[in-house]
Design a protein around this motif. Structure first.
Motif, PDB file in Angstrom:
ATOM      1  N   MET A 116      36.794 -28.842 -34.841  1.00  0.00           N
ATOM      2  CA  MET A 116      35.508 -28.438 -34.285  1.00  0.00           C
ATOM      3  C   MET A 116      34.549 -28.025 -35.394  1.00  0.00           C
ATOM      4  O   MET A 116      34.932 -27.299 -36.299  1.00  0.00           O
ATOM      5  N   HIS A 117      33.334 -28.535 -35.326  1.00  0.00           N
ATOM      6  CA  HIS A 117      32.385 -28.265 -36.382  1.00  0.00           C
ATOM      7  C   HIS A 117      31.190 -27.480 -35.875  1.00  0.00           C
ATOM      8  O   HIS A 117      30.800 -27.589 -34.734  1.00  0.00           O
ATOM      9  N   VAL A 118      30.656 -26.682 -36.758  1.00  0.00           N
ATOM     10  CA  VAL A 118      29.543 -25.818 -36.427  1.00  0.00           C
ATOM     11  C   VAL A 118      28.354 -26.237 -37.284  1.00  0.00           C
ATOM     12  O   VAL A 118      28.478 -26.390 -38.501  1.00  0.00           O
ATOM     13  N   LEU A 119      27.242 -26.440 -36.641  1.00  0.00           N
ATOM     14  CA  LEU A 119      26.037 -26.826 -37.368  1.00  0.00           C
ATOM     15  C   LEU A 119      25.398 -25.579 -37.984  1.00  0.00           C
ATOM     16  O   LEU A 119      25.255 -24.560 -37.316  1.00  0.00           O
ATOM     17  N   VAL A 120      25.058 -25.690 -39.248  1.00  0.00           N
ATOM     18  CA  VAL A 120      24.399 -24.577 -39.925  1.00  0.00           C
ATOM     19  C   VAL A 120      22.933 -24.931 -40.162  1.00  0.00           C
ATOM     20  O   VAL A 120      22.623 -25.979 -40.732  1.00  0.00           O
ATOM     21  N   LEU A 121      22.071 -24.053 -39.671  1.00  0.00           N
ATOM     22  CA  LEU A 121      20.633 -24.243 -39.875  1.00  0.00           C
ATOM     23  C   LEU A 121      20.159 -23.333 -40.999  1.00  0.00           C
ATOM     24  O   LEU A 121      20.694 -22.245 -41.202  1.00  0.00           O
ATOM     25  N   ASN A 122      19.157 -23.788 -41.682  1.00  0.00           N
ATOM     26  CA  ASN A 122      18.505 -22.922 -42.652  1.00  0.00           C
ATOM     27  C   ASN A 122      17.780 -21.814 -41.887  1.00  0.00           C
ATOM     28  O   ASN A 122      17.621 -21.882 -40.664  1.00  0.00           O
ATOM     29  N   ALA A 123      17.326 -20.787 -42.597  1.00  0.00           N
ATOM     30  CA  ALA A 123      16.577 -19.728 -41.935  1.00  0.00           C
ATOM     31  C   ALA A 123      15.327 -20.287 -41.269  1.00  0.00           C
ATOM     32  O   ALA A 123      14.793 -19.708 -40.324  1.00  0.00           O
ATOM     33  N   SER A 124      14.883 -21.441 -41.764  1.00  0.00           N
ATOM     34  CA  SER A 124      13.696 -22.098 -41.215  1.00  0.00           C
ATOM     35  C   SER A 124      14.042 -23.043 -40.066  1.00  0.00           C
ATOM     36  O   SER A 124      13.202 -23.810 -39.624  1.00  0.00           O
ATOM     37  N   TYR A 125      15.292 -22.983 -39.593  1.00  0.00           N
ATOM     38  CA  TYR A 125      15.805 -23.798 -38.483  1.00  0.00           C
ATOM     39  C   TYR A 125      16.016 -25.266 -38.832  1.00  0.00           C
ATOM     40  O   TYR A 125      16.259 -26.083 -37.956  1.00  0.00           O
ATOM     41  N   GLU A 126      15.937 -25.574 -40.084  1.00  0.00           N
ATOM     42  CA  GLU A 126      16.168 -26.950 -40.488  1.00  0.00           C
ATOM     43  C   GLU A 126      17.671 -27.156 -40.658  1.00  0.00           C
ATOM     44  O   GLU A 126      18.336 -26.329 -41.262  1.00  0.00           O
ATOM     45  N   PRO A 127      18.229 -28.237 -40.099  1.00  0.00           N
ATOM     46  CA  PRO A 127      19.672 -28.450 -40.214  1.00  0.00           C
ATOM     47  C   PRO A 127      20.097 -28.633 -41.672  1.00  0.00           C
ATOM     48  O   PRO A 127      19.450 -29.371 -42.410  1.00  0.00           O
ATOM     49  N   LEU A 128      21.170 -27.974 -42.053  1.00  0.00           N
ATOM     50  CA  LEU A 128      21.634 -28.078 -43.434  1.00  0.00           C
ATOM     51  C   LEU A 128      22.921 -28.879 -43.535  1.00  0.00           C
ATOM     52  O   LEU A 128      23.026 -29.814 -44.300  1.00  0.00           O
ATOM     53  N   GLN A 129      23.908 -28.465 -42.762  1.00  0.00           N
ATOM     54  CA  GLN A 129      25.216 -29.105 -42.887  1.00  0.00           C
ATOM     55  C   GLN A 129      26.096 -28.657 -41.728  1.00  0.00           C
ATOM     56  O   GLN A 129      25.742 -27.766 -40.970  1.00  0.00           O
ATOM     57  N   LYS A 130      27.241 -29.315 -41.617  1.00  0.00           N
ATOM     58  CA  LYS A 130      28.249 -28.862 -40.664  1.00  0.00           C
ATOM     59  C   LYS A 130      29.396 -28.237 -41.421  1.00  0.00           C
ATOM     60  O   LYS A 130      29.762 -28.709 -42.491  1.00  0.00           O
ATOM     61  N   VAL A 131      29.929 -27.181 -40.859  1.00  0.00           N
ATOM     62  CA  VAL A 131      31.091 -26.538 -41.476  1.00  0.00           C
ATOM     63  C   VAL A 131      32.171 -26.407 -40.404  1.00  0.00           C
ATOM     64  O   VAL A 131      31.886 -26.503 -39.209  1.00  0.00           O
ATOM     65  N   ASP A 132      33.413 -26.184 -40.849  1.00  0.00           N
ATOM     66  CA  ASP A 132      34.442 -25.992 -39.831  1.00  0.00           C
ATOM     67  C   ASP A 132      34.380 -24.558 -39.309  1.00  0.00           C
ATOM     68  O   ASP A 132      33.678 -23.702 -39.851  1.00  0.00           O
ATOM     69  N   LEU A 133      35.116 -24.344 -38.234  1.00  0.00           N
ATOM     70  CA  LEU A 133      35.012 -23.064 -37.527  1.00  0.00           C
ATOM     71  C   LEU A 133      35.405 -21.889 -38.422  1.00  0.00           C
ATOM     72  O   LEU A 133      34.759 -20.835 -38.394  1.00  0.00           O
TER      73      LEU A 133
END
Ligand code: ZN
Length: 146
Positions: A1-18
């Motif tokens: 399962m992967h979690v999407l990480v957004l920048n503080a500006s809500y721009e998508p950065l990357q996916k990381v694992d749980l």
């Protein structure tokens, strides 16, 4: 399962694992933006989307080239065959591996089974195929799956 990480500006950065996501919450570098309903891990809701607390300047990532992956080629090429424009599901090496072509962004495109079969162990010119896309290093945000 992967979690999407957004920048503080809500721009998508990357996916990381749980596990990585939970560590970010423990370290308080990120907050939960969207969570799985009714599910928790310890004291945390199971995150679907995290947002960084502090803005990460884009510049530090510019020098970093995303590592090559088949899934990355699929996402960069938006699921479309680089030769005919139909749905593609296979990775084509523009310069075939048998001729020293490597797994690099610049040497791989997505191809449909038909074009890939037709191309075989040849270069596009030899196979009479025209490459309609330029194989390139993708931007990081193109590699965030949906
Ligand atoms: Zn095709």
């Amino acid at each position: 399962m992967h979690v999407l990480v957004l920048n503080a500006s809500y721009e998508p950065l990357q996916k990381v694992d749980l596990r990585h996501a939970i560590r970010m919450l423990v370290r308080e570098v990120a907050v939960v933006e969207e969570a799985e309903e009714g599910r928790t891990i310890g004291t945390f809701p199971v995150p679907k989307v995290l947002r960084l607390v502090r803005y990460v300047a884009m510049r530090w990532r510019h020098g970093r080239r995303p590592p090559w992956s088949k899934r990355g080629v699929y996402l960069r090429d938006r699921g479309v065959c680089g030769y005919c424009g139909k749905r593609g599901h296979t990775i084509d090496h523009v310069v075939p591996q048998s001729r020293g072509g490597e797994d690099t962004w610049e040497n791989t495109v997505l191809a449909c089974g038909r074009c890939n079969n037709r191309k075989g162990d040849r270069t596009p010119q030899q196979a009479g195929l025209r490459l309609n896309v330029e194989p390139r290093v993708p931007r990081w945000d193109e590699l965030v799956g949906h």
